[in-house]
Design an enzyme around this catalytic site. Structure first.
Site, PDB file in Angstrom:
ATOM      1  N   LYS A   1     -11.156 -31.720  10.252  1.00  0.00           N
ATOM      2  CA  LYS A   1     -10.063 -30.886  10.752  1.00  0.00           C
ATOM      3  C   LYS A   1      -9.613 -31.402  12.099  1.00  0.00           C
ATOM      4  O   LYS A   1     -10.460 -31.977  12.808  1.00  0.00           O
ATOM      5  CB  LYS A   1     -10.444 -29.410  10.845  1.00  0.00           C
TER       6      LYS A   1
ATOM      7  N   TYR B   1      -9.674 -23.076  14.638  1.00  0.00           N
ATOM      8  CA  TYR B   1     -10.698 -22.170  14.083  1.00  0.00           C
ATOM      9  C   TYR B   1     -10.196 -20.725  14.098  1.00  0.00           C
ATOM     10  O   TYR B   1     -10.501 -19.941  13.196  1.00  0.00           O
ATOM     11  CB  TYR B   1     -12.005 -22.270  14.873  1.00  0.00           C
TER      12      TYR B   1
HETATM   13  P1  NAD Z   1     -15.944 -38.826  18.862  1.00  0.00           P
HETATM   14  O1  NAD Z   1     -15.102 -39.320  19.964  1.00  0.00           O
HETATM   15  O2  NAD Z   1     -17.357 -38.465  19.158  1.00  0.00           O
HETATM   16  O3  NAD Z   1     -15.961 -39.894  17.674  1.00  0.00           O
HETATM   17  C1  NAD Z   1     -14.806 -40.512  17.206  1.00  0.00           C
HETATM   18  C2  NAD Z   1     -15.167 -41.810  16.514  1.00  0.00           C
HETATM   19  O4  NAD Z   1     -13.967 -42.463  16.085  1.00  0.00           O
HETATM   20  C3  NAD Z   1     -15.905 -42.794  17.431  1.00  0.00           C
HETATM   21  O5  NAD Z   1     -16.952 -43.390  16.747  1.00  0.00           O
HETATM   22  C4  NAD Z   1     -14.851 -43.833  17.767  1.00  0.00           C
HETATM   23  O6  NAD Z   1     -15.399 -45.102  18.004  1.00  0.00           O
HETATM   24  C5  NAD Z   1     -14.008 -43.823  16.498  1.00  0.00           C
HETATM   25  N1  NAD Z   1     -12.656 -44.344  16.686  1.00  0.00           N
HETATM   26  C6  NAD Z   1     -12.014 -45.141  15.824  1.00  0.00           C
HETATM   27  N2  NAD Z   1     -10.819 -45.486  16.289  1.00  0.00           N
HETATM   28  C7  NAD Z   1     -10.683 -44.918  17.492  1.00  0.00           C
HETATM   29  C8  NAD Z   1      -9.652 -44.909  18.456  1.00  0.00           C
HETATM   30  N3  NAD Z   1      -8.500 -45.584  18.273  1.00  0.00           N
HETATM   31  N4  NAD Z   1      -9.838 -44.203  19.580  1.00  0.00           N
HETATM   32  C9  NAD Z   1     -10.972 -43.499  19.783  1.00  0.00           C
HETATM   33  N5  NAD Z   1     -11.992 -43.470  18.889  1.00  0.00           N
HETATM   34  C10 NAD Z   1     -11.846 -44.180  17.751  1.00  0.00           C
HETATM   35  O7  NAD Z   1     -15.178 -37.592  18.229  1.00  0.00           O
HETATM   36  P2  NAD Z   1     -15.781 -36.480  17.272  1.00  0.00           P
HETATM   37  O8  NAD Z   1     -16.181 -35.303  18.079  1.00  0.00           O
HETATM   38  O9  NAD Z   1     -16.812 -37.098  16.396  1.00  0.00           O
HETATM   39  O10 NAD Z   1     -14.487 -36.034  16.431  1.00  0.00           O
HETATM   40  C11 NAD Z   1     -14.044 -36.788  15.312  1.00  0.00           C
HETATM   41  C12 NAD Z   1     -13.303 -35.858  14.342  1.00  0.00           C
HETATM   42  O11 NAD Z   1     -14.199 -34.870  13.890  1.00  0.00           O
HETATM   43  C13 NAD Z   1     -12.107 -35.128  14.951  1.00  0.00           C
HETATM   44  O12 NAD Z   1     -11.078 -35.040  14.005  1.00  0.00           O
HETATM   45  C14 NAD Z   1     -12.649 -33.747  15.256  1.00  0.00           C
HETATM   46  O13 NAD Z   1     -11.661 -32.738  15.212  1.00  0.00           O
HETATM   47  C15 NAD Z   1     -13.660 -33.574  14.131  1.00  0.00           C
HETATM   48  N6  NAD Z   1     -14.754 -32.666  14.496  1.00  0.00           N
HETATM   49  C16 NAD Z   1     -15.054 -31.663  13.653  1.00  0.00           C
HETATM   50  C17 NAD Z   1     -16.080 -30.796  13.965  1.00  0.00           C
HETATM   51  C18 NAD Z   1     -16.454 -29.696  13.005  1.00  0.00           C
HETATM   52  O14 NAD Z   1     -17.250 -28.839  13.361  1.00  0.00           O
HETATM   53  N7  NAD Z   1     -15.906 -29.693  11.796  1.00  0.00           N
HETATM   54  C19 NAD Z   1     -16.784 -30.943  15.149  1.00  0.00           C
HETATM   55  C20 NAD Z   1     -16.462 -32.003  15.999  1.00  0.00           C
HETATM   56  C21 NAD Z   1     -15.432 -32.861  15.661  1.00  0.00           C
END
Ligand code: NAD
Length: 367
Positions: free
Chosen positions: A135, A220
């Site tokens: 999401k 949410y």
């Molecule tokens: P994060 O920054 O920890 O991880 C993002 C990942 O994407 C990293 O490994 C990064 O290297 C990679 N990536 C690839 N291309 C990139 C770019 N151009 N710029 C930056 N990073 C790049 O983020 P996250 O917290 O893991 O969030 C990722 C997704 O998951 C988002 O869409 C977020 O909304 C979703 N999320 C959902 C929940 C949930 O409870 N459902 C919780 C946290 C995050």
């Protein structure tokens, strides 16, 4: 699953005579069998949330990690060793399309910054893999529609990572509402937020996040409002407050309050923010009674109470439950109580766009 059934029976027995509510096994949907087909998933984007998902999958009954996709070679090395994924099933963003020739992968789970969801979902669909996408499913309605169309064309399923749709306390409130325990629903309040840190992170980039707190955490309250009230909103009004325009640049919202109206006459009042910690509360009120979830959407344990007492439902690891249930949806045609398909993700995006429009115009926007 035998242990789950025993656990649920224990809970029911332990609470006999106490002013607690109980949840029955059927409301959890799946009772797993040893011959259930295992969902083999490739994780795409190995960041913070992917790490949590990967750990949670270790406790799944019918899901395992069989592929990894990342732009960072070192991560692929560490993760493949940790999760026992062979080198031939590790991809970078350039060669990832060849996953179509990998019979060991059934689905790709896209866990990248929001603006990349569209591209990776479409590429995974073209490779003939089911897609689970985090999401918000995309950064606008148009992209969401393109993702749905691509998955339909490729004849693969698209699911959105709405983990709360499988959370037992949440499902119990929905069951009680459906049975009329709260009477005609009149009001919902959804408060969702946290105080965001590092100003350089992608969540504060309009290009990568598609917006600000609303896209990330406010979603949410939007989604929760829809499953708690059990109805789709027909209008929205919204107001934005920005106290730090340096950190929260143009197009990146810090705090938005929004209000919904429903055909039934119910109303909702919600708040999304990147500037308050520990803000995580749902409150639903009907003619007869209330339900309060506090916390309501964090990683848990989720706690809920109603005018009848505390909700005593199993505490689950959200992502483990989500993934096992998604295996049932993908392979056995199971229908979750609250949908998690692309159309569900699109409904939230339509509301997000309407909220931004209401902020920009100061007017009530019809949905
Ligand atoms: P994060 O920054 O920890 O991880 C993002 C990942 O994407 C990293 O490994 C990064 O290297 C990679 N990536 C690839 N291309 C990139 C770019 N151009 N710029 C930056 N990073 C790049 O983020 P996250 O917290 O893991 O969030 C990722 C997704 O998951 C988002 O869409 C977020 O909304 C979703 N999320 C959902 C929940 C949930 O409870 N459902 C919780 C946290 C995050």
């Amino acid at each position: 699953m035998k242990t789950r059934r025993a656990f649920l029976q224990n809970i029911t027995m332990a609470s006999a005579g106490l002013p607690f509510l109980t949840i029955n096994a059927s409301s959890l949907g799946n009772i797993y069998k040893s011959d259930d087909k295992v969902l083999r998933v490739a994780l795409l984007g190995l960041g913070g949330y992917a790490q949590r998902v990967a750990e949670s999958i270790q406790s799944c009954k019918r899901v395992k990690i069989t592929g990894l996709i990342s732009g960072t070679p070192d991560k692929l090395k560490t993760w493949s060793a940790k999760y026992n994924v062979p080198e031939k099933s590790c991809y970078n963003y350039q060669n990832f399309d060849s996953i179509k020739d990998n019979p060991e992968v059934d689905a790709v789970y896209v866990i990248t910054p929001n603006s990349l969801h569209r591209e990776f979902t479409i590429r995974a669909a073209k490779a003939g893999k089911h897609v689970i996408c985090e999401k918000p499913m995309a950064i606008n309605v148009k992209e969401g529609e393109e993702m749905i169309a691509a998955c339909k064309k490729a004849n693969v399923k698209l699911l959105i990572g709405y983990r709360m749709h499988f959370e037992p306390h949440t499902l119990e409130v929905i069951r009680m509402r459906n049975e009329g325990d709260f009477g005609q629903i009149k009001f919902f309040q959804g408060l969702c937020g946290f105080r965001i840190g590092d100003p350089a992170q992608w969540r504060l980039s309009k290009a990568l996040a598609g917006g600000g707190s609303l896209m990330d955490i406010g979603i949410y309250a939007i989604n929760g409002c829809r499953y708690m009230v059990g109805e789709e909103p027909i209008w929205v009004t919204a107001q934005e407050t920005k106290t730090d325009p340096v950190k929260f640049k143009e197009g990146v919202d810090e705090t938005i309050q929004f209000q919904f109206g429903f055909k039934s006459g119910a109303v909702a009042s919600c708040l999304s923010t990147y500037n308050m910690n520990n803000l995580d509360r749902f409150f639903l009120n009907g003619e007869k009674g209330f339900a309060e979830m506090l916390p309501s959407t964090g990683y848990g344990p989720i706690k809920g109470k109603t005018n009848k007492g505390e909700i005593n439902a199993p505490v689950v690891v959200h992502q483990t439950e989500q993934m096992d249930q998604m295996a049932g949806i993908l392979f056995d045609g199971k229908k979750p109580v609250v949908p998690v398909d692309g159309e569900e993700g699109l409904k939230d995006l339509k509301i997000i766009e309407a909220i931004y429009k209401a902020v920009a115009t100061g007017k009530k926007v019809s949905l």
